[in-house]
Motif scaffolding. Sequence first.
Motif, PDB file in Angstrom:
ATOM      1  N   VAL A 140       0.852  -1.159  -0.168  1.00 44.92           N
ATOM      2  CA  VAL A 140       0.179   0.021   0.081  1.00 44.92           C
ATOM      3  C   VAL A 140       0.846   1.097   0.068  1.00 44.92           C
ATOM      4  N   SER A 141       0.675   2.041  -0.917  1.00 47.88           N
ATOM      5  CA  SER A 141       1.480   3.385  -1.129  1.00 47.88           C
ATOM      6  C   SER A 141       0.310   4.682  -0.871  1.00 47.88           C
ATOM      7  N   ARG A 142       0.982   5.426  -0.378  1.00 40.86           N
ATOM      8  CA  ARG A 142       0.134   7.010  -0.615  1.00 40.86           C
ATOM      9  C   ARG A 142       1.174   8.039  -0.535  1.00 40.86           C
ATOM     10  N   THR A 143       0.582   9.308  -0.649  1.00 38.33           N
ATOM     11  CA  THR A 143       1.492  10.307  -0.578  1.00 38.33           C
ATOM     12  C   THR A 143       1.199  11.094   0.810  1.00 38.33           C
ATOM     13  N   GLY A 144       2.290  11.487   1.672  1.00 39.59           N
ATOM     14  CA  GLY A 144       2.085  12.110   2.837  1.00 39.59           C
ATOM     15  C   GLY A 144       1.983  13.404   2.831  1.00 39.59           C
ATOM     16  N   ALA A 145       1.641  14.090   4.011  1.00 37.73           N
ATOM     17  CA  ALA A 145       1.289  15.602   4.223  1.00 37.73           C
ATOM     18  C   ALA A 145       2.192  16.450   3.372  1.00 37.73           C
ATOM     19  N   LEU A 146       3.571  15.970   3.382  1.00 33.60           N
ATOM     20  CA  LEU A 146       4.698  16.767   3.032  1.00 33.60           C
ATOM     21  C   LEU A 146       4.893  16.557   1.370  1.00 33.60           C
ATOM     22  N   GLY A 147       4.160  15.808   0.849  1.00 28.41           N
ATOM     23  CA  GLY A 147       4.229  15.406  -0.418  1.00 28.41           C
ATOM     24  C   GLY A 147       5.230  14.292  -0.729  1.00 28.41           C
ATOM     25  N   LEU A 148       5.537  13.498   0.417  1.00 27.34           N
ATOM     26  CA  LEU A 148       6.483  12.403   0.413  1.00 27.34           C
ATOM     27  C   LEU A 148       5.681  11.030   0.214  1.00 27.34           C
ATOM     28  N   PRO A 149       6.271   9.915  -0.666  1.00 25.28           N
ATOM     29  CA  PRO A 149       5.530   8.606  -0.654  1.00 25.28           C
ATOM     30  C   PRO A 149       5.746   8.141   0.539  1.00 25.28           C
ATOM     31  N   GLN A 150       4.580   7.424   1.035  1.00 25.34           N
ATOM     32  CA  GLN A 150       4.661   6.637   2.124  1.00 25.34           C
ATOM     33  C   GLN A 150       4.343   4.979   1.783  1.00 25.34           C
ATOM     34  N   ASP A 151       5.126   4.145   2.199  1.00 25.28           N
ATOM     35  CA  ASP A 151       4.755   2.715   1.782  1.00 25.28           C
ATOM     36  C   ASP A 151       4.498   1.821   3.067  1.00 25.28           C
ATOM     37  N   TYR A 152       3.612   1.101   2.891  1.00 27.00           N
ATOM     38  CA  TYR A 152       3.024  -0.011   3.941  1.00 27.00           C
ATOM     39  C   TYR A 152       2.790  -1.383   3.546  1.00 27.00           C
ATOM     40  N   GLN A 153       2.895  -2.208   4.344  1.00 26.99           N
ATOM     41  CA  GLN A 153       2.505  -3.660   4.136  1.00 26.99           C
ATOM     42  C   GLN A 153       1.210  -4.237   4.448  1.00 26.99           C
ATOM     43  N   LEU A 154       0.634  -4.516   3.565  1.00 28.96           N
ATOM     44  CA  LEU A 154      -0.691  -5.174   3.682  1.00 28.96           C
ATOM     45  C   LEU A 154      -0.853  -6.738   3.911  1.00 28.96           C
ATOM     46  N   THR A 155      -1.691  -6.969   4.841  1.00 30.43           N
ATOM     47  CA  THR A 155      -2.033  -8.374   5.245  1.00 30.43           C
ATOM     48  C   THR A 155      -3.429  -8.452   5.137  1.00 30.43           C
ATOM     49  N   ILE A 156      -4.021  -9.623   4.343  1.00 30.94           N
ATOM     50  CA  ILE A 156      -5.344  -9.982   4.529  1.00 30.94           C
ATOM     51  C   ILE A 156      -5.510 -11.274   4.828  1.00 30.94           C
ATOM     52  N   GLY A 157      -6.151 -11.502   5.943  1.00 32.75           N
ATOM     53  CA  GLY A 157      -6.351 -12.765   6.645  1.00 32.75           C
ATOM     54  C   GLY A 157      -7.125 -13.756   5.785  1.00 32.75           C
ATOM     55  N   GLY A 158      -6.824 -13.950   4.564  1.00 34.45           N
ATOM     56  CA  GLY A 158      -7.582 -15.094   3.754  1.00 34.45           C
ATOM     57  C   GLY A 158      -8.856 -14.430   3.032  1.00 34.45           C
ATOM     58  N   ALA A 159      -9.111 -15.374   1.977  1.00 29.89           N
ATOM     59  CA  ALA A 159     -10.393 -14.836   1.360  1.00 29.89           C
ATOM     60  C   ALA A 159     -10.950 -16.449   0.826  1.00 29.89           C
ATOM     61  N   GLN A 160     -12.272 -16.080   0.980  1.00 35.63           N
ATOM     62  CA  GLN A 160     -13.377 -17.300   0.475  1.00 35.63           C
ATOM     63  C   GLN A 160     -14.173 -16.880  -0.642  1.00 35.63           C
ATOM     64  N   VAL A 161     -14.208 -17.381  -1.663  1.00 33.47           N
ATOM     65  CA  VAL A 161     -15.154 -16.919  -2.851  1.00 33.47           C
ATOM     66  C   VAL A 161     -15.740 -18.083  -3.165  1.00 33.47           C
ATOM     67  N   THR A 162     -17.257 -17.944  -3.400  1.00 32.22           N
ATOM     68  CA  THR A 162     -18.229 -18.954  -4.049  1.00 32.22           C
ATOM     69  C   THR A 162     -18.476 -18.271  -5.473  1.00 32.22           C
TER      70      THR A 162
END
Length: 266
Positions: A140-162
């Motif tokens: 996950v990335s976004r632009t911070g308040a000062l215009g600087l890029p911010q990077d984060y790690q995303l974790t999703i606890g699984g997915a179920q699809v029918t």
Amino acid sequence: AAQAQPFWRIEERIQAEERQAQQAQHAQQAQQSQAEQQPQQQAHGPPPEIFTDINKLLQLKVTDKLNSLLPELVKEKHFDPLPEVAQRDNLHVSSLEGLSAARVKKFGLTSVGLTLSAAGFSGPAKLAVHTEVPKLHGHVSRTGALGLPQDYQLTIGGAQVTLALAADVEVKHGGAHIVRVQVPKSDLQLGNIDVEGDGPRFEQRKLNEEMQKAKGAVQRKVGEKLGELVHATLSKMLPMPLHLDVSSSGDGHDPDDDDDDHSDSD
């Protein structure tokens, strides 16, 4: 001036017109008779209790094959990682990993109807496929308040699809086979979503709130790709026997049980 036709010529023409009218009437009666008999030649779907036996065989013969082919398709389609997942305002979700671990847990027939036509027995069927992914990781990335890029790690606890599959069934050699499939509908549920990074804690809370708003877009993307994978995998296995005997002999013997499922051959 037109020359008057002899009486015997007029009589011949009248007789010819009467014969044509009789032939047309007989043809119409034959078509009506065939249409009246057609409903009597329709074969409805099997009674509900037979679905249990059919689905046991499908679960046994199809599920393992699907799960052996899925990782190959994921690699072939470059779905792990998924490069682009969602974009919402100042939020970009990308590089989602984990679809290689997708597994089909349940595969079954929910309805089938066969009708006898000039081409033989055929009709629509509906199938349900339940697939699970144990865990997903992304970026996950976004632009911070000062215009600087911010990077984060995303974790999703699984997915179920029918997946609700629409299929076409044809009868060959006394056995019903699925010959075409499509995925008109999917229902996907994601597990807990968590975003972690080196930014301030209040920014992280805010980002998690934004991810909850973007959850629908992530679900649609993952559901779309899983549906595409299952469809492509099933298409490699067609025609697929339903192990439903519709032969006129009525001896209950399924010719597909005489040898191995030929769809297992690549």
